[in-house]
Scaffold this motif. Structure first.
Motif, PDB file in Angstrom:
ATOM      1  N   ALA A 183      68.223  49.347 -11.395  1.00 24.31           N
ATOM      2  CA  ALA A 183      67.644  48.210 -12.109  1.00 24.31           C
ATOM      3  C   ALA A 183      67.917  46.909 -11.377  1.00 24.31           C
ATOM      4  O   ALA A 183      67.050  46.018 -11.319  1.00 24.31           O
ATOM      5  N   GLY A 209      72.904  54.110 -16.002  1.00 32.69           N
ATOM      6  CA  GLY A 209      72.873  53.516 -17.328  1.00 32.69           C
ATOM      7  C   GLY A 209      74.114  52.718 -17.623  1.00 32.69           C
ATOM      8  O   GLY A 209      74.051  51.600 -18.155  1.00 32.69           O
ATOM      9  N   SER A 212      74.378  49.247 -16.426  1.00 34.56           N
ATOM     10  CA  SER A 212      73.393  48.376 -17.058  1.00 34.56           C
ATOM     11  C   SER A 212      73.712  48.104 -18.519  1.00 34.56           C
ATOM     12  O   SER A 212      72.922  47.468 -19.220  1.00 34.56           O
ATOM     13  N   PHE A 252      68.947  55.116 -23.527  1.00 30.13           N
ATOM     14  CA  PHE A 252      67.961  54.827 -22.488  1.00 30.13           C
ATOM     15  C   PHE A 252      66.658  54.312 -23.089  1.00 30.13           C
ATOM     16  O   PHE A 252      65.989  53.468 -22.490  1.00 30.13           O
ATOM     17  N   LEU A 255      67.241  50.731 -23.535  1.00 35.03           N
ATOM     18  CA  LEU A 255      67.279  50.036 -22.247  1.00 35.03           C
ATOM     19  C   LEU A 255      65.882  49.849 -21.673  1.00 35.03           C
ATOM     20  O   LEU A 255      65.589  48.835 -21.029  1.00 35.03           O
ATOM     21  N   PHE A 256      65.008  50.828 -21.904  1.00 36.95           N
ATOM     22  CA  PHE A 256      63.652  50.783 -21.335  1.00 36.95           C
ATOM     23  C   PHE A 256      62.629  50.195 -22.296  1.00 36.95           C
ATOM     24  O   PHE A 256      61.428  50.340 -22.086  1.00 36.95           O
ATOM     25  N   TYR A 261      66.102  46.491 -19.289  1.00 35.69           N
ATOM     26  CA  TYR A 261      66.832  46.843 -18.072  1.00 35.69           C
ATOM     27  C   TYR A 261      66.626  45.810 -16.976  1.00 35.69           C
ATOM     28  O   TYR A 261      67.551  45.485 -16.218  1.00 35.69           O
ATOM     29  N   TRP A 330      76.015  42.431 -16.977  1.00 32.14           N
ATOM     30  CA  TRP A 330      75.018  41.918 -17.916  1.00 32.14           C
ATOM     31  C   TRP A 330      75.578  40.820 -18.813  1.00 32.14           C
ATOM     32  O   TRP A 330      74.833  39.948 -19.276  1.00 32.14           O
TER      33      TRP A 330
END
Length: 349
Positions: A183, A209, A212, A252, A255-256, A261, A330
């Motif tokens: 990412a 993952g 992130s 996920f 995140l997506f 992301y 992050w």
């Protein structure tokens, strides 16, 4: 439960030190309601499969796992034979930081190639790995593995990856991407995940993952149909199949969603650029690598580094040279960066 740590404690040792994204915690709480099938027979895993096809292409298949080393082992084992070898950079995580797992667990020989800035090139590979295809005395290269972004924070462009894929495929090899910070690379390049994987000829990859903002969740993605036989069985025998897989898949999915992301990776990258700008202006600090993702590498007097480490978590990357690595995450704030840069300046004044 009694809190055992100081939430105000911040550092630059690793993006693994950061907590979990609020959106991800919410997704786990939502997935926690009621019952769902085990070992991937749940609606969240099914939805993740659809989302991965949207992101990477219709042939993409997703396999959630627990950690990055496990993701790399499952990915590499699934596309290799017992006599296979993997070509990687001398800085590669699979060579330097996975405790010999590719050799001991997967039984794979690693051919290590010296690199400049952590990035492989066809020329460097040709100079380091002899062409001994068919020689029974020689482990047969089957996979070329690159990290994106690299362990030194540098980023492969789509053209560089395309050249490596062509080089590998011409020799009957496959291209694997260790994307623990994929990412960050996409955010750095201003491109999609597909543009630096499927579209340039990558065959199989590990999608990070944890770095992130996820909780013990990584992903193996097979991009080319037929290249990874039995990946589902390899995942199980590698002890990477989660019984309550819906909790990995739900993370996920969060995140997506809405390019989260890219936003969190872009923020971490921006904090690294700011950190490099501020500390690079301090007399006595030398930035040693291009800052292309969320990592800053630098050299400063060892005594200064050791004194700073007592207050702010980070560590030496190269003990001999005294090179340090500072990672942004992050949740790294501009205040964190400026406060640390001020501490560096005071220490060196």
């Amino acid at each position: 439960m009694t809190r055992l740590h100081d939430p105000a404690q911040r550092g630059f040792a690793s993006d693994n030190y950061a907590g979990v994204l609020p959106e991800v915690l919410e997704a786990v709480a939502e997935a926690n309601l009621g019952h769902q099938g085990a070992y991937g027979a749940d609606v969240y895993t099914a939805a993740l499969g659809e989302r991965i096809r949207e992101l990477f292409g219709d042939a993409a298949r997703a396999f959630p796992v627990f950690n990055g080393t496990g993701a790399n082992i499952v990915a590499l084992s699934s596309v290799s034979d017992r006599w296979s070898a993997v070509v990687c950079a001398d800085t590669g995580h699979i060579h330097v930081d996975e405790g010999g797992a590719p050799e001991k667990v997967a039984g794979l020989k690693l051919f290590v190639v010296p690199t400049d800035g952590g990035k492989l090139t066809p020329e460097a590979i040709s100079a380091a790995v002899p062409d001994r295809a068919g020689d029974v005395h020689w482990a047969q290269p089957r996979v070329l593995s690159v990290a994106q972004s690299t362990e030194l924070g540098t980023v492969y462009t789509p053209d560089e990856l395309r050249a490596l894929a062509q080089y590998a495929h011409e020799r009957g090899w496959l291209l694997h991407v260790d994307g623990s910070r994929l990412a960050n690379a996409a955010a750095s390049l201003g491109t999609s995940l597909r543009a630096i994987t499927t579209d340039v000829g990558v065959d199989v990859l590990s999608v990070g993952g944890t770095k992130s903002g996820l909780l013990s969740a990584e992903l193996v993605v097979v991009l080319n149909e037929g290249t990874a036989g039995g990946v589902e069985y390899v995942r199980k025998l590698s002890m990477q199949l989660a019984s309550k897989q819906r909790f990995l898949a739900a993370q996920f999915l969060a995140l997506f969603t809405d390019d989260l992301y890219l936003r969190v990776a872009g923020h971490a990258n921006a904090m690294a650029r700011l950190l490099a700008e501020l500390v690079g202006a301090i007399d006595g600090v030398v930035i040693t690598q291009p800052v292309q993702s969320n990592a800053v590498f630098a050299e400063l007097p060892r005594a200064a580094s050791e004194a700073l480490m007592e207050r702010v978590p980070f560590y030496f990357w190269d003990e001999i040279r005294g090179e340090v690595r500072w990672m942004c995450a992050w949740d790294t704030t501009e205040e964190d960066v400026r406060s640390f840069a001020d501490a560096v300046a005071r220490q060196l004044s």
